[in-house]
Design a protein around this motif. Structure first.
Motif, PDB file in Angstrom:
ATOM      1  N   GLU A 231      -4.753  -7.499  -6.239  1.00 11.29           N
ATOM      2  CA  GLU A 231      -4.065  -7.972  -6.120  1.00 11.29           C
ATOM      3  C   GLU A 231      -2.976  -7.653  -7.335  1.00 11.29           C
ATOM      4  N   ASP A 232      -3.220  -7.085  -7.944  1.00  9.33           N
ATOM      5  CA  ASP A 232      -2.418  -6.303  -9.623  1.00  9.33           C
ATOM      6  C   ASP A 232      -1.289  -5.944  -8.822  1.00  9.33           C
TER       7      ASP A 232
ATOM      8  N   LEU B 102       0.182  -6.091  -6.621  1.00 11.10           N
ATOM      9  CA  LEU B 102       1.081  -5.770  -4.552  1.00 11.10           C
ATOM     10  C   LEU B 102       2.398  -5.631  -5.001  1.00 11.10           C
TER      11      LEU B 102
ATOM     12  N   ASN C 271       2.085 -13.069  -1.488  1.00 13.52           N
ATOM     13  CA  ASN C 271       1.263 -13.362  -2.393  1.00 13.52           C
ATOM     14  C   ASN C 271      -0.374 -13.047  -3.065  1.00 13.52           C
ATOM     15  N   GLN C 272      -1.136 -14.003  -3.472  1.00 14.74           N
ATOM     16  CA  GLN C 272      -2.806 -12.766  -3.477  1.00 14.74           C
ATOM     17  C   GLN C 272      -3.476 -13.317  -2.363  1.00 14.74           C
ATOM     18  N   ARG C 273      -2.900 -14.706  -2.020  1.00 17.92           N
ATOM     19  CA  ARG C 273      -3.898 -15.410  -0.970  1.00 17.92           C
ATOM     20  C   ARG C 273      -3.178 -14.992   0.682  1.00 17.92           C
TER      21      ARG C 273
ATOM     22  N   LEU D   6      -2.605 -11.881   0.766  1.00 14.37           N
ATOM     23  CA  LEU D   6      -3.319 -10.289   0.645  1.00 14.37           C
ATOM     24  C   LEU D   6      -4.654  -9.989   1.194  1.00 14.37           C
TER      25      LEU D   6
END
Length: 531
Positions: free
Chosen positions: A45-46, A48, A75-77, A79
């Motif tokens: 996530e970091d 992205l 976004n994170q979701r 991914l």
């Protein structure tokens, strides 16, 4: 790796079903998506922001996210959702036996090399990799019904006479064997044929079962290139039609750590060498060690576990399969390129498009890597090298040498298809050497290098040379009759052109000299490919 509820599994399978049906008849794109999906599983996530501009992530976004918005919105979701789809997609490809034998090995290698921190996740990935490899074992058990290419069989019988053990160190020797094998048959290969490749490795003194890491393979290869020379390495990973395979195209298109690293070396070695030689005292490193740092940082950025090992035989199959995949994907891009030149839609329109796939960037929206970096100048592309490059070509313009806006659309289309020219590479100038003006033979000038095609009467080993490669053969750029030789084994015929061999040779020498000068001043890059 993921715990799906029954409802989630049904929803994901329903969304993947059209993609699996599509994949059955489009093996190259199916293989590409399998590699992309396995690469996606290593994303964290970091980082992205780093992924959004990379080819594998764009393709996964357009095919697995279920969204049509710009990839910059990921976004994170998103991914996590894409990874859930990717995991299931790979499992279904395996269950439905949609991957060819060489693809099975490459996907297995990708999975085992993923850098994941959670032990339980690593266990699940290893289990999936083992299930995929079990598929290869099943294929091995069916070999009695499969014939082997006679050319491969004959080559293997005479391989010992080639003296590869004396001529090539170990890593270059592996690439030489793979290159020879690919030249005999560019795929698809039966399991028996792949086992012949394994046997060939043993015949030249390489233990097929010996395990290596990608990092060790690349480090060893760089040491060999330093000693043997870049000219020995580059042809070994260049297929028979290199014009269709720009280095940037391969790096962006093939999600294989080992194969991408080979093309990173090919793309960056000479440029990195210049920079490192200038800074070597400050770095307090040897030249080879500095190159290794650059290449290993690239491998690390891919999310690869540098300690993961792979048998030499599987590494050879991975490189072989990726050579084939790159050429097949380039053929798809070539078909799309014809559509682009005629102004008839995006690069993935028509039946080859992956379901819900986003358009590939066209000639008006190409990636930053494919254009020279801007330095604030007002000329096209914003670089002094490009400005001087164009001005030099304009001084030779006339008869059958066309520059930029003066290139006839039909000639450009024919040249892109016939030479062939990577459709993501902008043609700055074009020489038509045909008698009747079709431009199916000739020479094209781009910021990355030159492409050319001859008629039947003139042979040439290569049909594309980067500006760095032209610098290396500068003394060998000579006129012979109606032909310009471009170093040993390469030549372009100007027999049918008003722009004769004398004029063409003088133009090339002027451009190569200009490129050398700009490299020394730091205003040019390696053919513009990664500027």
């Amino acid at each position: 790796m993921f715990d799906y509820t029954a409802a989630e599994l049904e929803r994901i399978d329903e969304s993947l079903e059209p993609k699996l049906a599509w994949a059955k008849d489009r093996q190259a794109l199916c293989e590409q998506m399998a590699l992309d999906a396995s690469r996606l599983l290593s994303c964290v996530e970091d980082r992205l922001d780093d992924y959004r501009g990379q080819g594998f992530f764009r393709r996964c976004w357009s095919s697995l996210s279920g969204k049509t918005g710009a990839v910059e919105r990921a976004n994170q979701r998103d991914l996590i959702e894409m990874q859930r789809h990717a995991w299931r997609y790979i499992n279904l490809l395996q269950e439905r036996e949609l991957l060819l034998a060489h693809s099975v090995i490459t996907v297995k290698n990708n999975l085992l090399a993923l850098a994941v921190s959670q032990n339980d996740t690593k266990i699940e990935i290893t289990r999936l990799a083992n299930r995929i490899y079990d598929r290869f074992v099943v294929l091995e058990q069916r070999v009695d019904k499969i014939e082997v290419s006679q050319a491969i069989h004959s080559w293997l019988l005479t391989l010992a006479t080639y003296d590869y053990e004396d001529r090539y160190p170990a890593n270059l020797r592996l690439l030489r064997v793979v290159s020879d094998f690919y030249a005999l048959k560019s795929g698809p290969w039966s399991v028996v044929e792949l086992k012949y490749l394994h046997k060939a490795l043993g015949e030249v003194g390489l233990n097929p079962k010996h395990v290596v890491t990608v990092s060790d393979f690349i480090d060893g290869l760089i040491d060999e290139i330093e000693f043997q020379g870049f000219g020995l390495f580059s042809p070994l990973i260049t297929p028979s039609h290199p014009g269709a395979l720009g280095n940037g195209f391969v790096i962006d298109t093939i999600s294989s750590p080992a194969f991408s690293a080979l093309y990173q070396i090919k793309d960056n070695y000479t440029v990195s060498s210049r920079v490192i030689r200038a800074l070597q005292k400050r770095l307090e490193l040897g030249h080879a060690e500095a190159i290794k740092i650059i290449m290993n940082e690239f491998i690390d950025e891919l999310g690869i576990d540098t300690s993961a090992t792979v048998p030499v035989k599987d590494l050879a199959v991975e490189i072989l399969g990726c050579l084939s995949l790159a050429e097949r994907l380039a053929s798809v891009e070539d078909r799309c390129g014809e559509t682009e030149v005629s102004g008839a839609g995006n690069a993935h329109s028509g039946q080859d498009a992956f379901p819900t796939a986003a358009p590939t960037p066209n000639r008006a929206h190409r990636e930053e890597r494919d254009m020279p970096a801007s330095n604030g100048n007002t000329e096209p592309g914003g670089s002094r090298w490009q400005n001087d490059f164009i001005q030099c070509l304009r001084t030779y313009e006339g008869d059958d040498l066309y520059v930029l806006e003066n290139i006839p659309a039909k000639k450009l289309k024919n040249a892109i298809r016939s030479f062939p020219i990577d459709h993501r590479d902008d043609v700055v100038a074009l020489i038509d050497t045909t008698l009747f003006g079709s431009c199916e033979d000739g020479m094209a000038f781009t910021m990355r290098g030159i492409y050319w095609r001859n008629d039947w009467a003139t042979d040439s080993q290569e049909h594309f040379l980067s500006w760095d490669e032209l610098v290396g053969v500068k003394k060998g750029i000579v006129k012979k009759s109606s032909t310009v030789e471009l170093g040993r084994g390469n030549a372009c015929s100007f027999a049918g052109a008003s722009t004769g061999a004398d004029k063409a040779r003088n133009l090339l020498i002027q451009l190569v000299t200009m490129y050398e000068e700009h490299c020394r001043s730091g205003s040019a890059s390696s053919g513009g490919a990664n500027a």
